[in-house]
Design a protein around this motif. Sequence first.
Motif, PDB file in Angstrom:
ATOM      1  N   CYS A 121       0.851  -1.193   0.000  1.00 28.61           N
ATOM      2  CA  CYS A 121       0.000   0.000   0.000  1.00 28.61           C
ATOM      3  C   CYS A 121       0.884   1.240   0.000  1.00 28.61           C
ATOM      4  CB  CYS A 121      -0.917   0.000   1.218  1.00 28.61           C
ATOM      5  SG  CYS A 121      -1.939   1.488   1.371  1.00 28.61           S
ATOM      6  N   LEU A 122       0.652   2.124  -0.959  1.00 27.10           N
ATOM      7  CA  LEU A 122       1.418   3.353  -1.088  1.00 27.10           C
ATOM      8  C   LEU A 122       0.541   4.548  -0.743  1.00 27.10           C
ATOM      9  CD1 LEU A 122       4.084   4.780  -2.030  1.00 27.10           C
ATOM     10  CD2 LEU A 122       3.017   4.946  -4.295  1.00 27.10           C
ATOM     11  N   ALA A 123       1.021   5.377   0.176  1.00 26.63           N
ATOM     12  CA  ALA A 123       0.338   6.635   0.502  1.00 26.63           C
ATOM     13  C   ALA A 123       0.978   7.759  -0.291  1.00 26.63           C
ATOM     14  CB  ALA A 123       0.431   6.927   1.994  1.00 26.63           C
ATOM     15  N   ILE A 124       0.150   8.626  -0.859  1.00 24.44           N
ATOM     16  CA  ILE A 124       0.661   9.796  -1.570  1.00 24.44           C
ATOM     17  C   ILE A 124      -0.035  11.047  -1.047  1.00 24.44           C
ATOM     18  CG2 ILE A 124       1.175   8.452  -3.642  1.00 24.44           C
ATOM     19  CD1 ILE A 124      -1.256   9.766  -4.968  1.00 24.44           C
ATOM     20  N   GLY A 125       0.723  12.123  -0.940  1.00 27.73           N
ATOM     21  CA  GLY A 125       0.168  13.428  -0.611  1.00 27.73           C
ATOM     22  C   GLY A 125       0.195  14.295  -1.846  1.00 27.73           C
ATOM     23  N   THR A 126      -0.799  15.163  -2.003  1.00 37.97           N
ATOM     24  CA  THR A 126      -0.904  15.981  -3.217  1.00 37.97           C
ATOM     25  C   THR A 126      -0.772  17.462  -2.891  1.00 37.97           C
ATOM     26  OG1 THR A 126      -3.306  16.295  -3.162  1.00 37.97           O
ATOM     27  CG2 THR A 126      -2.485  14.243  -4.131  1.00 37.97           C
TER      28      THR A 126
END
Length: 505
Positions: free
Chosen positions: A251-256
Amino acid sequence: MAEEAMGCSNASSAVPDSERTAYSRFKGSITRKLAARAPVASSPIVTRWQQLHARGGAETPRRARGLSGLCASGGPRLISAPGKAPVTPQMPKKLSIMKTVVTLPSSHAAAGLQGKNNVRAEIEKKQKCPRLPVVQEVGYRIAEGGDMKVCENTSCIWKGCREGTQNEFRAVTVLKPSIPLEPEVRLHITGLRDDYYLNILDWSLESLIAIAVGPAAHIWNGETLQAIASIDLNSSSKYISSVAWIKEGTCLAIGTSDGEVQLWDIETKKRLRNMFGHLSVVGALSWNHYILSSGSRLGSIHHHDVRVAQHHVGTLFQNKQSICSLKWSLTDQLLASGSTDGILNIWPSDPGVKLQSQPLKTIPHSSAVKAVNWCPWQSKVLATGGGMKDGILRVWDINREKIIQSAATDSQICSLLWLPKTSELMTGQGLPGNQMKIWKYPMLISSSELYGHKGRVLHIALSPDQSRLFSVAADGIACLWRCHESGESKHSSKAFSNGYQSSFL
């Protein structure tokens, strides 16, 4: 003569109404754009309403498209559809279009290394490819719709390779190295943001490398260096500003850039959920089991419990300054946060905290605290690297708030990690050398330096088996370094794999 002068005067005053109207519209448009311009990276507060206001005059978003160079190895691109955003992998192509890289003027103190406006004119003059429109943003070097390609030294037609101006990657030994290093693979990255405050590289325990380039996150196999997938936001107005792998799984978390935190399952190629709450760029992420902590440029830190629908379970607040680093300790008991005003805070492990919560420790620095990492084998030891006005590598005893050891690097420290096998530290530096330095711990004596990047080394990561290093610099070049074994490891790989690597962002 008098009649000729009068005739000229009358002719100059008789401007057609259509031209007057066109000029009036042009002037009004420029005035509105200047009034709506968002702050630059040295004061990184860009909220959603500012972004929308700045884009209000454009009916159709424009995407920068250009030709910068071709390399023989292509990478797949997963295009996510609106809604649930399922994505489908594509096979790598032998030839692929890469986007034009344009240098924009910067007023950011740290990004001031890029040069003045005449640099842009010089680069555009030398550019052999046709000049096409790009979407400009203040304070950044950007090229929308980025990509990553493996460099083929003999046949690569990337501009730096084609002209023979690319530096040779090499290691310079000061002392006998504990881990001899040599460059293994070089990659070209178009669209990389030269932003000191972002954290866009992470290497997972499953040996997956994630690197964010504009609105896309590219996933590579860290062992074979084959492109696996790309997550694309399908947006010309926002970009991925931080990435972090969960410790267990894919699972990869990304912030935008507009304040979202998203979770993606790389195996199924699907977005699991969107988590809202921030109003500005999410520049840092860090996992504590099922708690994901995110920091924004408005100075807030949110704790998200990813198991429940009401994910936002706690908030910390740090002096209204941009959060540029977040790291949970390996025992998950302490959270370190660094901000652009030089404040390092140490917070307790309490996800349900409120705004009035106070940090356990507050340690001031003279510059932004972006390079931060906990020691893998000493739970209360933390290393920090100072920004441009500081440039000092410090190792702290957090319990006593005292410096164990420090060393002046004489340049901006952009990134930092520990090398558990040899009890050493590595730092990614800015000008004048743009090199990586290896430091003997605890004396902090420089043992070797790795050269080859022309831009500051913004991000570095270590593989879970500690056999490879991955460096990414502002020049748009990434390099994979192989670590040669030279004796027994001082710290077991088992202890290392129990959570060390996932703390790298």
